[in-house]
Write an enzyme that holds these catalytic residues in place. Sequence first.
Site, PDB file in Angstrom:
ATOM      1  N   HIS A   3      -5.629  -2.169  38.641  1.00  0.00           N
ATOM      2  CA  HIS A   3      -5.560  -3.175  37.816  1.00  0.00           C
ATOM      3  C   HIS A   3      -5.286  -4.455  38.329  1.00  0.00           C
ATOM      4  CE1 HIS A   3      -1.524  -1.884  39.015  1.00  0.00           C
ATOM      5  NE2 HIS A   3      -1.046  -3.294  38.829  1.00  0.00           N
TER       6      HIS A   3
HETATM    7  C1  UD1 Z   1       1.658  -6.175  35.292  1.00  0.00           C
HETATM    8  C2  UD1 Z   1       2.679  -6.325  36.529  1.00  0.00           C
HETATM    9  C3  UD1 Z   1       1.942  -5.544  37.733  1.00  0.00           C
HETATM   10  C4  UD1 Z   1       2.054  -4.157  37.636  1.00  0.00           C
HETATM   11  C5  UD1 Z   1       1.502  -3.711  36.370  1.00  0.00           C
HETATM   12  C6  UD1 Z   1       1.461  -2.382  36.107  1.00  0.00           C
HETATM   13  C7  UD1 Z   1       3.076  -9.005  36.759  1.00  0.00           C
HETATM   14  C8  UD1 Z   1       2.677 -10.238  37.173  1.00  0.00           C
HETATM   15  N1  UD1 Z   1       2.366  -7.764  36.870  1.00  0.00           N
HETATM   16  O1  UD1 Z   1       0.343  -6.398  35.480  1.00  0.00           O
HETATM   17  O2  UD1 Z   1       2.724  -5.942  38.923  1.00  0.00           O
HETATM   18  O3  UD1 Z   1       1.610  -3.399  38.470  1.00  0.00           O
HETATM   19  O4  UD1 Z   1       1.926  -4.656  35.042  1.00  0.00           O
HETATM   20  O5  UD1 Z   1       0.575  -2.096  34.599  1.00  0.00           O
HETATM   21  O6  UD1 Z   1       4.155  -8.671  35.911  1.00  0.00           O
HETATM   22  N2  UD1 Z   1      -1.931  -5.335  27.999  1.00  0.00           N
HETATM   23  C9  UD1 Z   1      -2.119  -4.535  26.861  1.00  0.00           C
HETATM   24  N3  UD1 Z   1      -1.181  -3.899  26.712  1.00  0.00           N
HETATM   25  C10 UD1 Z   1      -0.126  -3.767  27.056  1.00  0.00           C
HETATM   26  C11 UD1 Z   1       0.242  -4.341  28.315  1.00  0.00           C
HETATM   27  C12 UD1 Z   1      -0.744  -5.307  28.680  1.00  0.00           C
HETATM   28  O7  UD1 Z   1      -3.244  -4.420  26.241  1.00  0.00           O
HETATM   29  O8  UD1 Z   1       0.925  -2.914  26.725  1.00  0.00           O
HETATM   30  C13 UD1 Z   1      -3.090  -6.103  28.425  1.00  0.00           C
HETATM   31  C14 UD1 Z   1      -3.031  -7.339  28.021  1.00  0.00           C
HETATM   32  O9  UD1 Z   1      -4.357  -7.872  27.427  1.00  0.00           O
HETATM   33  C15 UD1 Z   1      -2.721  -8.328  29.123  1.00  0.00           C
HETATM   34  C16 UD1 Z   1      -3.208  -7.639  30.442  1.00  0.00           C
HETATM   35  O10 UD1 Z   1      -3.039  -6.232  29.688  1.00  0.00           O
HETATM   36  O11 UD1 Z   1      -3.343  -9.417  28.991  1.00  0.00           O
HETATM   37  C17 UD1 Z   1      -2.454  -7.558  31.554  1.00  0.00           C
HETATM   38  O12 UD1 Z   1      -1.202  -7.240  31.296  1.00  0.00           O
HETATM   39  P1  UD1 Z   1       0.152  -8.138  32.077  1.00  0.00           P
HETATM   40  O13 UD1 Z   1       1.487  -7.590  31.782  1.00  0.00           O
HETATM   41  O14 UD1 Z   1       0.200  -9.502  31.915  1.00  0.00           O
HETATM   42  O15 UD1 Z   1      -0.129  -7.787  33.628  1.00  0.00           O
HETATM   43  P2  UD1 Z   1      -0.572  -6.363  34.166  1.00  0.00           P
HETATM   44  O16 UD1 Z   1      -1.961  -6.679  34.737  1.00  0.00           O
HETATM   45  O17 UD1 Z   1      -0.395  -5.141  33.275  1.00  0.00           O
END
Ligand code: UD1
Length: 379
Positions: A208
């Site tokens: 991820h």
């Molecule tokens: C985040 C953390 C990372 C951690 C990871 C574990 C930061 C900078 N990054 O990254 O350190 O290892 O979580 O998962 O805080 N999304 C969904 N559903 C959700 C959550 C996210 O669909 O419940 C999608 C959204 O489109 C979002 C993308 O995933 O834009 C990324 O989510 P985000 O929380 O921004 O960062 P992660 O890549 O999950």
Amino acid sequence: MKVLVVAGARPNFMKVAPILAALAREGHRAVLVHTGQHYDASMSDAFFSDLGLPQPDHHLGVGSGSHAVQTARVMEAFEPVLREAAPDWVVVVGDVNSTLACSLVAAKLRPELGCRIAHVEAGLRSGDWRMPEEVNRVLTDRLADLLLTPSRDAHPNLAAEGIDPCRVVFVGNVMIDSLFAQLPAARALDVPRTLGLERGRYAVVTLHRPSNVDDPDALAAVFAALEKVAEDLPVVFPLHPRTRLRAEEFGLQGKLARVRTTLPLGYREMVSLVEGAGAVLTDSGGLQEETTALGIPCVTLREQTERPVTVAQGTNRLAPWPLTADGVYLAFRGALARGRHPAGTVVEGWDGQAAERIAAALAEAGSGAALAGAAAADG
Ligand code: UD1
């Protein structure tokens, strides 16, 4: 002692669960704040039920956004909650955007409210400033009054940044508390059998990190490697929402013809799957640690790791960088050939008792008098 505990994203939940339990055992009052950085049932709710977490006292519901938007939303929503709760301690864990956002709010309100900040998982460094997590780690440590480290290698990192050793306490790895606590229930689930997999004869993959999944070439190289691995033995790949989204955007989803992709798994399901695996390929920090504790060979799909103890004392190795299909495949074959470490690998403080030491460290540092002004005095 009143302790406000912050959780926001998937890797936070298994860290806060044992801390809340230890605080309750010691008779401290705890307030759980869920920022809502992760919000899907599979990324959040499933972990609350698996880990026996209480419903959050406050849910900030911030959701997704750019780093600036997400961080700002957490800050804006957290400020009134912190004012109302007025705790002795704000405990933040890990390195996600919610960790930094809440630390920053607490640091600004610290003189007014007299609250103190404790960072669990302090001192880890990748040395790579392109990683959002590295920015979050360094700044959170700078803001914290009490820095609770998971491994001894964190201490020289903090010393090199001029952080007063009086603020730093080694407590061990609280993520392993959850792993050991949930292992019997995870084993009983027997996810490998449900999926028709033979113990030790399949690989598990997670991916991820923006550096891997936001770059079409890197993602294509990893997918090609996984297809090669899947010629040798079954590959199970629970897809993070971000990875699923990018694979679709880059037109790569059809490239995983042999790999078994799934939705994100719950905590126990994932532990059950990983515990039976022959090898794990991942760019997650938590899985590097969990495979070390379980003795499962792990190939980390990153240029470097902020968890070098998993390489030095554990079962982890870094894939050759930059990632190529052949490089990842050969690293995987090497890991598989080395085999499992039957009893797991014992790292100091990865013993299932870290949360007890965290609760004790908070109590010993009191409501902050001993540390007052320590952060300000550094540097
Ligand atoms: C985040 C953390 C990372 C951690 C990871 C574990 C930061 C900078 N990054 O990254 O350190 O290892 O979580 O998962 O805080 N999304 C969904 N559903 C959700 C959550 C996210 O669909 O419940 C999608 C959204 O489109 C979002 C993308 O995933 O834009 C990324 O989510 P985000 O929380 O921004 O960062 P992660 O890549 O999950």
